[in-house]
Design a protein around this motif. Structure first.
Motif, PDB file in Angstrom:
ATOM      1  N   THR A  39       0.838  -1.203   0.000  1.00 24.32           N
ATOM      2  CA  THR A  39       0.000   0.000   0.000  1.00 24.32           C
ATOM      3  C   THR A  39       0.871   1.251   0.000  1.00 24.32           C
ATOM      4  OG1 THR A  39      -1.696  -1.202   1.215  1.00 24.32           O
ATOM      5  CG2 THR A  39      -1.870   1.182   1.204  1.00 24.32           C
ATOM      6  N   ARG A  79       3.932   1.558  -1.175  1.00 18.25           N
ATOM      7  CA  ARG A  79       4.542   1.669  -2.507  1.00 18.25           C
ATOM      8  C   ARG A  79       3.523   2.208  -3.515  1.00 18.25           C
ATOM      9  NH1 ARG A  79       9.287   1.944  -4.580  1.00 18.25           N
ATOM     10  NH2 ARG A  79      10.010   0.205  -3.364  1.00 18.25           N
ATOM     11  N   THR A  80       2.287   1.738  -3.442  1.00 14.09           N
ATOM     12  CA  THR A  80       1.249   2.195  -4.361  1.00 14.09           C
ATOM     13  C   THR A  80       0.975   3.681  -4.187  1.00 14.09           C
ATOM     14  OG1 THR A  80       0.240   0.001  -4.311  1.00 14.09           O
ATOM     15  CG2 THR A  80      -1.129   1.807  -5.104  1.00 14.09           C
ATOM     16  N   HIS A  81       0.849   4.131  -2.953  1.00  9.19           N
ATOM     17  CA  HIS A  81       0.591   5.555  -2.702  1.00  9.19           C
ATOM     18  C   HIS A  81       1.784   6.424  -3.095  1.00  9.19           C
ATOM     19  CE1 HIS A  81      -3.207   4.605  -1.039  1.00  9.19           C
ATOM     20  NE2 HIS A  81      -2.809   4.282   0.186  1.00  9.19           N
ATOM     21  N   THR A 128       4.086   5.734  -5.440  1.00  3.91           N
ATOM     22  CA  THR A 128       4.156   5.741  -6.902  1.00  3.91           C
ATOM     23  C   THR A 128       3.072   6.638  -7.480  1.00  3.91           C
ATOM     24  OG1 THR A 128       5.049   3.502  -6.885  1.00  3.91           O
ATOM     25  CG2 THR A 128       4.141   4.282  -8.961  1.00  3.91           C
ATOM     26  N   SER A 129       1.878   6.593  -6.894  1.00  2.81           N
ATOM     27  CA  SER A 129       0.780   7.442  -7.347  1.00  2.81           C
ATOM     28  C   SER A 129       1.119   8.920  -7.191  1.00  2.81           C
ATOM     29  CB  SER A 129      -0.490   7.100  -6.567  1.00  2.81           C
ATOM     30  OG  SER A 129      -1.521   7.984  -6.891  1.00  2.81           O
ATOM     31  N   THR A 188       7.696   7.983 -11.899  1.00  2.67           N
ATOM     32  CA  THR A 188       7.633   6.556 -11.567  1.00  2.67           C
ATOM     33  C   THR A 188       8.980   5.868 -11.722  1.00  2.67           C
ATOM     34  OG1 THR A 188       6.964   5.984 -13.820  1.00  2.67           O
ATOM     35  CG2 THR A 188       5.208   6.407 -12.224  1.00  2.67           C
TER      36      THR A 188
END
Length: 157
Positions: free
Chosen positions: A67, A69-71, A73-74, A85
């Motif tokens: 989570t 990493r996802t936030h 990267t976003s 990215t």
């Protein structure tokens, strides 16, 4: 014929009341100290905290690596596009909703601006929307200072 000399031949044993000073003093051998200064460290370390509106409750799960990493990267993609990215981010530690990351020194300012300005609105429970955002708690070129929590705010002393 003998020539008289004013100087007598050196006596190998000086009288007991005289001290002999050596003409060349020997200095004690000193150790060589090697000094090395890191002027531009390769990495910079960030302490980030994920905030939510409405605030997290005690029953919410802590932040996991996927989570986080996802936030991250976003936020980088939203601010810098595809270039964002490509910035390598290493997640070093997760604790609750805090995360410690390592980024290249050249990209640290871009990462701080990207994650500090990121906000994501997501659907939450009961039909209400949830807003997520990162807060940059601290930033340092040395992990030991950041991990010790000794970072001082510029204006708060």
């Amino acid at each position: 014929m003998q020539v008289a000399s004013d100087s007598a031949p050196p006596d190998s044993n000086p009288p007991a009341n005289e001290t002999v000073l050596p003409t060349k003093r020997r200095l004690a051998k000193s150790t060589t100290v090697l000094q090395y200064t890191l002027r531009k460290p390769q990495w910079e370390y960030l302490h980030l905290s994920l905030h939510r509106s409405p605030p997290f409750s005690s029953t919410d799960d802590p932040l996991d690596a996927l989570t986080a990493r996802t936030h991250l990267t976003s936020s980088l993609q939203q601010f810098l596009g595809i270039t964002g990215t490509a910035i390598p981010i290493d997640i070093l530690k997760l604790e609750g909703h805090d995360v410690w990351v390592r980024v290249p020194r050249e990209d640290a300012s871009s990462v701080v601006v990207a994650v500090g300005g990121w906000a994501s609105v997501q659907p939450g429970e009961d039909g209400e929307s949830v807003t997520l955002g990162w807060r940059v708690k601290s930033r340092d070129e040395w992990l030991s200072r950041l991990a010790a929590g000794d970072e001082m705010d510029l204006f708060n002393g």
